[in-house]
Scaffold this motif. Structure first.
Motif, PDB file in Angstrom:
ATOM      1  N   LEU A 101     -18.923-100.850 -28.352  1.00 38.74           N
ATOM      2  CA  LEU A 101     -19.468-101.185 -27.041  1.00 38.74           C
ATOM      3  C   LEU A 101     -18.449-101.972 -26.211  1.00 38.74           C
ATOM      4  N   SER A 102     -17.732-102.878 -26.855  1.00 38.96           N
ATOM      5  CA  SER A 102     -16.704-103.648 -26.143  1.00 38.96           C
ATOM      6  C   SER A 102     -15.619-102.726 -25.600  1.00 38.96           C
ATOM      7  N   GLN A 103     -15.225-101.758 -26.412  1.00 37.03           N
ATOM      8  CA  GLN A 103     -14.201-100.810 -25.960  1.00 37.03           C
ATOM      9  C   GLN A 103     -14.718 -99.970 -24.797  1.00 37.03           C
ATOM     10  N   GLU A 104     -15.977 -99.551 -24.874  1.00 37.30           N
ATOM     11  CA  GLU A 104     -16.548 -98.746 -23.797  1.00 37.30           C
ATOM     12  C   GLU A 104     -16.664 -99.567 -22.507  1.00 37.30           C
ATOM     13  N   VAL A 105     -17.071-100.838 -22.639  1.00 34.68           N
ATOM     14  CA  VAL A 105     -17.181-101.694 -21.466  1.00 34.68           C
ATOM     15  C   VAL A 105     -15.813-101.879 -20.835  1.00 34.68           C
ATOM     16  N   ASP A 110     -12.131-100.604 -16.570  1.00 38.25           N
ATOM     17  CA  ASP A 110     -10.820-100.124 -16.104  1.00 38.25           C
ATOM     18  C   ASP A 110     -10.986 -98.944 -15.154  1.00 38.25           C
ATOM     19  N   LYS A 111     -11.898 -98.022 -15.446  1.00 31.37           N
ATOM     20  CA  LYS A 111     -12.147 -96.875 -14.577  1.00 31.37           C
ATOM     21  C   LYS A 111     -12.659 -97.337 -13.211  1.00 31.37           C
ATOM     22  N   VAL A 112     -13.582 -98.265 -13.231  1.00 30.91           N
ATOM     23  CA  VAL A 112     -14.133 -98.772 -11.969  1.00 30.91           C
ATOM     24  C   VAL A 112     -13.039 -99.467 -11.174  1.00 30.91           C
ATOM     25  N   LYS A 113     -12.204-100.227 -11.857  1.00 30.18           N
ATOM     26  CA  LYS A 113     -11.120-100.949 -11.194  1.00 30.18           C
ATOM     27  C   LYS A 113     -10.132 -99.963 -10.569  1.00 30.18           C
ATOM     28  N   ASN A 114      -9.830 -98.879 -11.280  1.00 24.27           N
ATOM     29  CA  ASN A 114      -8.896 -97.888 -10.774  1.00 24.27           C
ATOM     30  C   ASN A 114      -9.482 -97.127  -9.587  1.00 24.27           C
ATOM     31  N   GLU A 115     -10.782 -96.929  -9.580  1.00 22.43           N
ATOM     32  CA  GLU A 115     -11.424 -96.217  -8.479  1.00 22.43           C
ATOM     33  C   GLU A 115     -11.490 -97.074  -7.223  1.00 22.43           C
ATOM     34  N   LEU A 116     -11.434 -98.384  -7.381  1.00 23.60           N
ATOM     35  CA  LEU A 116     -11.498 -99.265  -6.208  1.00 23.60           C
ATOM     36  C   LEU A 116     -10.144 -99.377  -5.646  1.00 23.60           C
TER      37      LEU A 116
END
Length: 116
Positions: A101-105, A110-116
Motif C-alpha cells: 500500500l505504501s508503494q502504491e500511495v 508521483d503520478k499526480v505530481k507529474n500530471e500537475l
C-alpha cells in the motif's frame, strides 16, 4: 530468638534493679511501677510470640502456594508464546500489505505530481 529472650530477661532484671535503687517514691509506688513494668513486658512477650506464630503460618502458606504460582507463570508464558506463534503469519501478511500500500500511495502521489 534465643538471644532475644536472653536480652529481654537481662534487660528486665536490670530495669528491676534500677527501679529498686533509692528514690523519693514510696515502697508501694515502686512495687506498683515494677508490677506494671513486668505486666507490660509479659504483654509484649505474648504479642511477640503471637506475631512470630502468625509469621510462621504465613511463611508456611506461602511455601505451599508457591508451586501453584510458579506453574501459573509457566502456563501464562506458554500461552503468550503460542499466541505470538499463531499470529506471526498474519502480522507478516499485514506488514507485506502495508508495504504494498505504501508503494502504491507513493506511485499514485508521483503520478499526480507529474500530471500537475
Amino acid at each position: 530468638m534465643k538471644f532475644f529472650a536472653i536480652g529481654l530477661g537481662i534487660g528486665s532484671l536490670a530495669g528491676l534493679g534500677i527501679s529498686l535503687l533509692p528514690n523519693p517514691q514510696t515502697g508501694h509506688k515502686v512495687k506498683e511501677d515494677v508490677r506494671q513494668f513486668l505486666n507490660n513486658t509479659k504483654s509484649d512477650a505474648t504479642t511477640l510470640a503471637a506475631s512470630k506464630n502468625q509469621a510462621q503460618a504465613a511463611a508456611s502458606q506461602l511455601m505451599s502456594e508457591l508451586p501453584k504460582a510458579e506453574q501459573s507463570v509457566k502456563d501464562i508464558q506458554s500461552s503468550v508464546t503460542n499466541f505470538q506463534s499463531s499470529i506471526k503469519p498474519e502480522v507478516d501478511q499485514m506488514k507485506e500489505n502495508i508495504s504494498h500500500l505504501s508503494q502504491e500511495v507513493k506511485s499514485t502521489a508521483d503520478k499526480v505530481k507529474n500530471e500537475l
